[in-house]
Each structure stands twice: as C-alpha cells, then as structure tokens.
Write an enzyme that holds these catalytic residues in place. Sequence first.
Site, PDB file in Angstrom:
ATOM      1  N   VAL A   8      69.683  40.151  20.812  1.00  0.00           N
ATOM      2  CA  VAL A   8      69.974  39.087  19.974  1.00  0.00           C
ATOM      3  C   VAL A   8      68.893  39.269  18.842  1.00  0.00           C
ATOM      4  CG1 VAL A   8      71.011  37.589  21.204  1.00  0.00           C
ATOM      5  CG2 VAL A   8      68.765  37.397  21.599  1.00  0.00           C
ATOM      6  N   SER A   9      69.065  38.826  17.776  1.00  0.00           N
ATOM      7  CA  SER A   9      68.182  39.082  16.612  1.00  0.00           C
ATOM      8  C   SER A   9      66.856  38.118  16.531  1.00  0.00           C
ATOM      9  CB  SER A   9      68.822  39.296  15.311  1.00  0.00           C
ATOM     10  OG  SER A   9      69.557  38.038  14.826  1.00  0.00           O
ATOM     11  N   SER A  10      67.139  37.000  17.199  1.00  0.00           N
ATOM     12  CA  SER A  10      66.165  35.894  17.509  1.00  0.00           C
ATOM     13  C   SER A  10      66.237  35.065  18.603  1.00  0.00           C
ATOM     14  CB  SER A  10      66.329  35.026  16.148  1.00  0.00           C
ATOM     15  OG  SER A  10      67.317  34.162  16.491  1.00  0.00           O
TER      16      SER A  10
END
Length: 202
Positions: A8-10
């Site tokens: 996941v990017s964050s």
Amino acid sequence: MIIGYARVSSLDQNLERQLENLKTFGAEKIFTEKQSGKSIENRPILQKALNFVRMGDRFIVESIDRLGRNYNEVIHTVNYLKDKEVQLMITSLPMMNEVIGNPLLDKFMKDLIIQILAMVSEQERNESKRRQAQGIQVAKEKGVYKGRPLLYSPNAKDPQKRVIYHRVVEMLEEGQAISKIAKEVNITRQTVYRIKHDNGLS
C-alpha cells in the site's frame, strides 16, 4: 512454493483486501510493504521477497504496478523473476495465468502484455500526478488550497503537539535561542524556524 507480495502506498490504506486476494490464489507466504518508495531500492520488503523466491516458485501480485514505480522498474523485476525461473502471476489479469497453446506464442503474448501494461501503468501514474498538480494550482488560485496539515500548529490534531506549538511561540517571544528551544521541546530547529516565520517573530 507460492509467494505473494502486497503493498500500500500509505499507512492509511487498507491492506486486508490485497492479502485476502493473494490468499485466494493460494499464497503460502506473503510479504507486505506499508510504505511508498520512489524506487525498488526504497522498497526493502519487495527486495526481500525477490531474494526469497527460488526456481520453480510462483510469485503473485494483485496488479502490475506492485512490481515497480515505472516501466523500466516493472520490466526489470519481470526479467529478474524470469532469470530465476519464477512464474509471475497477476491476479487482476486471469489470462496471464492461462496457457495459450503454443509455448513460443504463449511466451511472446505474455511478454507483450506485460510491456503494454507496464507502459499504461506509468502513463496513468504520470496523468494522475498531472491532474493532482493541476488541481492544486486551481485551488491555490481560488485561495482554498491548504496543503498538508502542519504537525505543530494551533490547530494540530494532536493536543500534545498544540501544547508544544504554544510553548515554542512563548519561548520565541521571550527571545530564547532556536537551538535551545528545539532541544527543550524535542523538535527540529527547522520546525522552530517555521513557527517563528509563521508568527512573524524576528
């Protein structure tokens, strides 16, 4: 062995959906990454997963953009897996997991699909960045762009950080040194300078 990789990017994004998807496709071991790296080198868990796989294994990802941030990185990762004789499986693209019939045609088609997908993925990412920048510019022109919320401010979400902010302002007004303030409240000097600038304190 079937190895899955999820990213996941964050930290705010939900990882559960990806994990369930990988388990559905038989992943026996799953590597998870909860950070957004600008390159493969900045994704230590992906590196760990790629080093872990062995000849004959199957490497599963949900989508091709999990393999890299741009076209070159994706192709590099795909070729790395090929060299290790590891089968790549992209769960969002079932036809990648089906045998077409003729082995040579099968290989050609899959290579072509991966290259097209990698290129499209990079174009979509660039377009998303362009739209975001355009949206920010429009918001700035309208005077409604707020930017990222400040960690230390009178309106900070964390009450403790609001207290620290007010303490910094108080110490600045007393004329105390930047380095002393930073050390006492345990924040960076850059943050103290920013608070000083925002409050117009000389």
